[in-house]
Design a protein around this motif. Structure first.
Motif, mmCIF file in Angstrom:
data_model
loop_
_atom_site.group_PDB
_atom_site.id
_atom_site.type_symbol
_atom_site.label_atom_id
_atom_site.label_comp_id
_atom_site.label_asym_id
_atom_site.label_seq_id
_atom_site.Cartn_x
_atom_site.Cartn_y
_atom_site.Cartn_z
ATOM 1 N N VAL A 1 0.835 -1.204 0.000
ATOM 2 C CA VAL A 1 0.000 0.000 0.000
ATOM 3 C C VAL A 1 0.868 1.252 0.000
ATOM 4 O O VAL A 1 0.613 2.200 -0.749
ATOM 5 C CB VAL A 1 -0.963 -0.005 1.205
ATOM 6 C CG1 VAL A 1 -1.686 1.324 1.340
ATOM 7 C CG2 VAL A 1 -1.969 -1.131 1.065
ATOM 8 N N TYR A 2 1.922 1.260 0.810
ATOM 9 C CA TYR A 2 2.798 2.434 0.904
ATOM 10 C C TYR A 2 3.347 2.824 -0.461
ATOM 11 O O TYR A 2 3.408 4.013 -0.797
ATOM 12 C CB TYR A 2 3.944 2.155 1.888
ATOM 13 C CG TYR A 2 4.992 3.223 1.865
ATOM 14 C CD1 TYR A 2 4.798 4.426 2.539
ATOM 15 C CD2 TYR A 2 6.180 3.056 1.156
ATOM 16 C CE1 TYR A 2 5.753 5.438 2.509
ATOM 17 C CE2 TYR A 2 7.137 4.051 1.109
ATOM 18 C CZ TYR A 2 6.921 5.243 1.793
ATOM 19 O OH TYR A 2 7.859 6.233 1.747
ATOM 20 N N VAL B 1 0.628 4.450 -2.490
ATOM 21 C CA VAL B 1 0.381 5.801 -1.962
ATOM 22 C C VAL B 1 1.402 6.769 -2.543
ATOM 23 O O VAL B 1 1.058 7.859 -3.007
ATOM 24 C CB VAL B 1 0.420 5.802 -0.416
ATOM 25 C CG1 VAL B 1 0.509 7.213 0.134
ATOM 26 C CG2 VAL B 1 -0.791 5.071 0.148
ATOM 27 N N GLN C 1 -3.681 6.755 2.009
ATOM 28 C CA GLN C 1 -3.642 5.320 2.329
ATOM 29 C C GLN C 1 -5.046 4.722 2.333
ATOM 30 O O GLN C 1 -5.255 3.645 1.757
ATOM 31 C CB GLN C 1 -2.924 5.107 3.661
ATOM 32 C CG GLN C 1 -2.798 3.660 4.078
ATOM 33 C CD GLN C 1 -4.007 3.152 4.846
ATOM 34 O OE1 GLN C 1 -4.613 3.896 5.621
ATOM 35 N NE2 GLN C 1 -4.364 1.911 4.636
ATOM 36 N N SER D 1 -6.206 1.692 -0.126
ATOM 37 C CA SER D 1 -6.728 0.472 0.500
ATOM 38 C C SER D 1 -8.127 0.140 -0.002
ATOM 39 O O SER D 1 -8.468 -1.034 -0.190
ATOM 40 C CB SER D 1 -6.726 0.615 2.022
ATOM 41 O OG SER D 1 -5.401 0.678 2.498
#
Length: 105
Positions: free
Chosen positions: A33-34, A37, A44, A48
């Protein structure tokens, strides 16, 4: 064989530019996810939410490794999605395009 309604729902998810971009990037390797982003310049929770939708219909897999969750493409049994991805720009071209859009700001 999957029902037409299920296939239609999965293809609808590809109609969103962000989700399609994520899938293109996932064709080359796993992402967390990071990383999404950072590359997509999204929050985030936003990233998600997109990944949750893709996971709910089995288009991506997730694997937890410590504090990080990694996502990978799960389309080996979905040739109609693979066919769409085969017609898309490469992940490298997509990253270049995303970086160019950063320079405009």
């Amino acid at each position: 064989m999957e029902r037409l309604e299920i296939i239609s729902d999965k293809l609808k998810l590809l109609g969103d530019k962000t989700r399609l971009t994520m899938l293109i990037l996932l064709t080359e390797r796993e992402w967390c996810v990071y990383e999404f982003v950072h590359v997509l310049h999204m929050s985030q929770p936003g990233v998600s939410q997109h990944l949750r939708k893709l996971k709910s219909l089995g288009i991506v897999n997730e694997e937890r490794r410590g504090q990080w969750v990694y996502y990978s493409l799960n389309v080996a049994d979905k040739p109609y999605i693979q066919a769409v991805l085969n017609e898309m720009p490469s992940p490298q071209d997509m990253l270049k395009q995303l970086n160019k859009s950063d320079m405009k700001y």
